[in-house]
Design a protein around this motif. Structure first.
Motif, PDB file in Angstrom:
ATOM      1  N   ASP A 252       0.816  -1.208   0.000  1.00  0.00           N
ATOM      2  CA  ASP A 252       0.000   0.000   0.000  1.00  0.00           C
ATOM      3  C   ASP A 252       0.852   1.262   0.000  1.00  0.00           C
ATOM      4  OD1 ASP A 252      -2.841  -0.802   0.124  1.00  0.00           O
ATOM      5  OD2 ASP A 252      -2.214  -1.837   1.942  1.00  0.00           O
ATOM      6  N   ARG A 253       0.403   2.258  -0.790  1.00  0.00           N
ATOM      7  CA  ARG A 253       1.064   3.548  -0.867  1.00  0.00           C
ATOM      8  C   ARG A 253       0.028   4.672  -0.797  1.00  0.00           C
ATOM      9  NH1 ARG A 253       6.363   3.548  -2.208  1.00  0.00           N
ATOM     10  NH2 ARG A 253       6.256   5.715  -2.899  1.00  0.00           N
ATOM     11  N   ALA A 254       0.475   5.832  -0.325  1.00  0.00           N
ATOM     12  CA  ALA A 254      -0.362   7.025  -0.248  1.00  0.00           C
ATOM     13  C   ALA A 254      -0.294   7.782  -1.567  1.00  0.00           C
ATOM     14  CB  ALA A 254       0.128   7.922   0.889  1.00  0.00           C
ATOM     15  N   LEU A 255      -1.433   8.380  -1.980  1.00  0.00           N
ATOM     16  CA  LEU A 255      -1.479   9.040  -3.283  1.00  0.00           C
ATOM     17  C   LEU A 255      -2.376  10.275  -3.245  1.00  0.00           C
ATOM     18  CD1 LEU A 255      -0.761   8.810  -6.372  1.00  0.00           C
ATOM     19  CD2 LEU A 255      -2.953   7.626  -6.620  1.00  0.00           C
ATOM     20  N   ILE A 256      -1.867  11.393  -3.753  1.00  0.00           N
ATOM     21  CA  ILE A 256      -2.675  12.578  -4.030  1.00  0.00           C
ATOM     22  C   ILE A 256      -2.350  13.043  -5.444  1.00  0.00           C
ATOM     23  CG2 ILE A 256      -3.219  14.971  -3.434  1.00  0.00           C
ATOM     24  CD1 ILE A 256      -2.527  14.389  -0.561  1.00  0.00           C
ATOM     25  N   ILE A 257      -3.394  13.249  -6.247  1.00  0.00           N
ATOM     26  CA  ILE A 257      -3.279  13.733  -7.618  1.00  0.00           C
ATOM     27  C   ILE A 257      -4.063  15.036  -7.713  1.00  0.00           C
ATOM     28  CG2 ILE A 257      -3.830  13.253 -10.042  1.00  0.00           C
ATOM     29  CD1 ILE A 257      -3.685  10.240  -9.263  1.00  0.00           C
ATOM     30  N   ASN A 258      -3.511  16.060  -8.354  1.00  0.00           N
ATOM     31  CA  ASN A 258      -4.251  17.314  -8.466  1.00  0.00           C
ATOM     32  C   ASN A 258      -5.134  17.323  -9.710  1.00  0.00           C
ATOM     33  OD1 ASN A 258      -2.630  17.982 -10.685  1.00  0.00           O
ATOM     34  ND2 ASN A 258      -1.386  19.462  -9.567  1.00  0.00           N
ATOM     35  N   LYS A 259      -5.866  18.411  -9.894  1.00  0.00           N
ATOM     36  CA  LYS A 259      -6.848  18.479 -10.979  1.00  0.00           C
ATOM     37  C   LYS A 259      -6.201  18.572 -12.358  1.00  0.00           C
ATOM     38  CE  LYS A 259      -7.475  23.499 -10.543  1.00  0.00           C
ATOM     39  NZ  LYS A 259      -8.446  24.565 -10.225  1.00  0.00           N
ATOM     40  N   ARG A 260      -4.902  18.740 -12.412  1.00  0.00           N
ATOM     41  CA  ARG A 260      -4.178  18.728 -13.681  1.00  0.00           C
ATOM     42  C   ARG A 260      -3.610  17.351 -13.998  1.00  0.00           C
ATOM     43  NH1 ARG A 260      -3.425  23.319 -11.026  1.00  0.00           N
ATOM     44  NH2 ARG A 260      -1.620  22.558  -9.866  1.00  0.00           N
ATOM     45  N   GLY A 261      -3.936  16.374 -13.132  1.00  0.00           N
ATOM     46  CA  GLY A 261      -3.463  15.014 -13.347  1.00  0.00           C
ATOM     47  C   GLY A 261      -2.040  14.786 -12.891  1.00  0.00           C
ATOM     48  N   GLU A 262      -1.500  15.708 -12.101  1.00  0.00           N
ATOM     49  CA  GLU A 262      -0.125  15.600 -11.619  1.00  0.00           C
ATOM     50  C   GLU A 262      -0.093  14.921 -10.245  1.00  0.00           C
ATOM     51  OE1 GLU A 262       1.132  19.908 -13.606  1.00  0.00           O
ATOM     52  OE2 GLU A 262       0.533  19.767 -11.491  1.00  0.00           O
ATOM     53  N   THR A 263       0.888  14.074 -10.025  1.00  0.00           N
ATOM     54  CA  THR A 263       1.053  13.405  -8.739  1.00  0.00           C
ATOM     55  C   THR A 263       1.766  14.336  -7.764  1.00  0.00           C
ATOM     56  OG1 THR A 263       1.164  11.230  -9.787  1.00  0.00           O
ATOM     57  CG2 THR A 263       2.020  11.408  -7.550  1.00  0.00           C
TER      58      THR A 263
END
Length: 210
Positions: free
Chosen positions: A58-69
């Protein structure tokens, strides 16, 4: 825990006014990350979830509205201090992230961040007892009260916890005073939370658990 992002695709399509989507720990596999990024960019949504890498870790993930990690880090082992980075900044907003049981490390790992607006807690298979449910929600409330920010969490609900035969799905949102905006148990419907008005809309047409 789906094979083809069925509910995520439904939710991101059906809710054009939503700014950010929160999904549970381990929701998708690493092979789906490109599709999640493309959908985030297409629909202009930030996405917070957990995913499993090639080693099924398992890993933590946040992606913004531009599709960038913006955040992609390992899950913290239970015996270690909270892994960093656990906060990110996006378009003037600062978010905190604790993955599953990291919530019990949150007070130590996030205490130096004074300007966080939201902290997210993607959870795994849910709670194995009423006592764990109470402990988990109490910890989230304590963090919200001490840190003075909003905290939101959600679990998935389609496996038993550590082969005990069942799990209790949960989702929650506490405001910065520690008051519950909502606190749900055994209810897998999608919710839309307005963090400014402190209102909640429950979507009755959410997909059922698989």
């Amino acid at each position: 825990m789906e094979q083809h992002l069925e509910q995520f695709i439904q939710d991101i399509n059906a809710n054009p006014t939503v700014d950010l989507i929160l999904y549970p720990e381990g929701y998708c596999q690493v092979t789906h990350l490109d599709e999640v990024k493309q959908l985030a960019k297409r629909f202009q949504k930030s996405v917070v979830m957990g995913y499993r890498n090639e080693q099924n870790v398992d890993r933590a993930l946040i992606i913004n509205k531009r599709g960038e990690t913006l955040l992609d880090r390992a899950k913290t082992p239970e015996t270690m201090p909270l892994f960093m980075p656990s906060t990110i900044e996006d378009d003037g907003h600062r978010y905190g992230y604790v993955l599953c049981r990291e919530i019990f490390m949150g007070l130590d790992g996030l205490k130096s961040e004074e300007d966080i607006q939201l902290i997210f807690n993607p959870i795994g298979v849910g709670m194995f007892s009423e006592e764990q449910y109470a402990d988990w929600s109490d910890e989230a409330k304590k963090i919200a009260m001490q840190q003075r920010f909003i905290i939101l969490g959600t679990s998935h609900a389609d496996r038993s916890y550590r082969n005990c035969g069942f799990s209790i799905p949960m989702a929650y949102c506490f405001d910065k005073t520690g008051e519950p905006v909502f606190l749900s148990k055994n209810d897998t419907r999608t919710r839309i939370v307005d963090t400014e008005a402190k209102t909640v809309v429950v979507l009755e047409d959410s997909l059922p658990c698989h």
